[in-house]
Design an enzyme around this catalytic site. Sequence first.
Site, short mmCIF file in Angstrom:
data_model
loop_
_atom_site.label_atom_id
_atom_site.label_comp_id
_atom_site.label_asym_id
_atom_site.label_seq_id
_atom_site.Cartn_x
_atom_site.Cartn_y
_atom_site.Cartn_z
N HIS A 88 -16.42 -0.17 39.78
CA HIS A 88 -15.70 0.90 40.48
C HIS A 88 -16.31 1.21 41.84
CE1 HIS A 88 -14.17 1.78 36.31
NE2 HIS A 88 -13.07 1.84 37.02
N SER A 138 0.85 -1.19 0.00
CA SER A 138 0.00 0.00 0.00
C SER A 138 0.89 1.24 0.00
CB SER A 138 -1.00 0.03 1.16
OG SER A 138 -1.92 1.09 0.95
N GLU A 172 -9.16 4.80 33.63
CA GLU A 172 -10.37 5.46 33.19
C GLU A 172 -10.67 6.74 33.96
OE1 GLU A 172 -11.24 0.94 33.24
OE2 GLU A 172 -10.12 2.42 34.40
N ASP A 177 5.73 5.62 37.69
CA ASP A 177 5.66 4.25 38.19
C ASP A 177 5.03 4.29 39.58
OD1 ASP A 177 7.09 2.11 40.05
OD2 ASP A 177 7.02 1.29 38.01
N GLY A 178 3.96 3.53 39.80
CA GLY A 178 3.25 3.57 41.06
C GLY A 178 4.10 3.19 42.25
N GLN A 219 1.57 -1.61 26.79
CA GLN A 219 0.47 -2.53 26.55
C GLN A 219 -0.19 -2.23 25.21
OE1 GLN A 219 -2.35 -1.74 29.75
NE2 GLN A 219 -1.83 0.42 29.67
N CYS A 234 -1.50 -3.98 3.44
CA CYS A 234 -2.43 -5.10 3.33
C CYS A 234 -1.64 -6.40 3.42
CB CYS A 234 -3.19 -5.03 2.01
SG CYS A 234 -4.27 -3.59 1.87
N ASP A 257 -0.43 6.92 37.15
CA ASP A 257 -0.51 5.89 36.11
C ASP A 257 0.75 5.97 35.27
OD1 ASP A 257 -1.32 4.45 33.55
OD2 ASP A 257 -3.14 4.22 34.72
N HIS A 260 5.41 13.42 7.34
CA HIS A 260 5.25 14.87 7.20
C HIS A 260 5.89 15.51 8.42
CE1 HIS A 260 2.17 13.92 4.14
NE2 HIS A 260 1.77 13.02 5.02
#
Length: 417
Positions: free
Chosen positions: A184, A72, A208, A265-266, A154, A92, A227, A77
């Site tokens: 939650h 393809s 979230e 990092d938590g 992830q 593809c 996070d 840019h």
Amino acid sequence: MPPTPAPPAPLPAGRHVLAELTGVDAALLDDVDALRTALHDALVAAGAQVRQLVAEAFVPHGATVVALLAESHASVHTWPEHGSAHVDVFTCGTTADPERAVRLLAAALGATGTHLEVVTRGGPPAVVTEPISAGLTRRWALGAVHHRATTPYQRVLIADTAHGVTLFCDDERQSAEATQLVYHEALFVPAALLAARCERVLVIGSSEGVVSGLAVAAGATRVDHVDIDPDTVRACAEHLPYGYTPGELAAAERHEGPVHVHYADGREFVERSGAEYGDYDVIVVDLPDERPDEPGAQLNRLYAVDFLARCAQRLTDGGVVVSQSGSPALWRDATLRAAWSRFQEVFGADGVVYAGCDEHEWAFLCGTRPAPPDPVAHMQARLQALPVRPTSLDALTLRTRTVAPITLRKGIFPAAP
């Protein structure tokens, strides 16, 4: 008899990667020859067949390079004045890997930041095959795909399913429009009720942003949300109909208002930020399940006993740590049993409160020192004074959901069926 009709030809299918590269040297983004070479080499190394390359330099600055591929196309840019480049690679078939091409190009250009989305185009209806336990999977039929990307941590997918807009990370469903509030509230409300106060809250994970909103509604005046993956948090704000809105997240990133978002990092945040941020009334650890079969997985460090103990040290008097702890189902409860053992080691047998959920695959553990003499009565009494009325639980569910499975209470661990 009429001839049997030929089966329909397979639909054309491909992957389109859209990427933004940042932190690139301005001179390199103006060097057309270097850009041509970098794009060509990245595409070839990713398995693509480059047929033609066309490049154009602009005045006063900037360039465009377009590659025609047997599979393809690809393009770059550049905006040297901003140190950025926008890239797209569409292929593809299966011989070329467009995502790998973008990663290689980013490395060749020395980009310090790479944000990419992967769009599936054409082909049969898409599905996600979610691993449940050994030998078991669940298949989610996807409708419209709102976001697909691979971050440094992830693979992230946000798409329509039978449960509404749904978030998947590494093919595991993390939340869905139909059930996210049940999840939650089951995670946060019992901990908020157990805690002596709910003014200062630390949230680790929970991309979230729903827990941050619940905490503020419950009276928190300061919520630190940590996070490690900014791309996922921002994608959730943009595409999920729950949690942060883009405007709310932008304000939280600027530390305007009660919610402060930290991309870190938590574990390191908990260990190093005490002098700056102080202690917390409630600490929420909301992560995907730990991965014992992946010893090097980053999130496993946040399930360790020493991390839980460090969280306990960061609590105010009467504070609570709550963690997503796996499933109570007998055939997949290894994570929950391991978490139960850790919580008892850190908080003692009397300091651990089980918080179940109407969905069988979710269970949470609360740890507190000292624990109220009757934790359930304590939560029920405080429920009446909670500034926000939970939608999915009441005084009766607080009693029924806090009865831990007998496998935990009696130490009975039957073999999985």
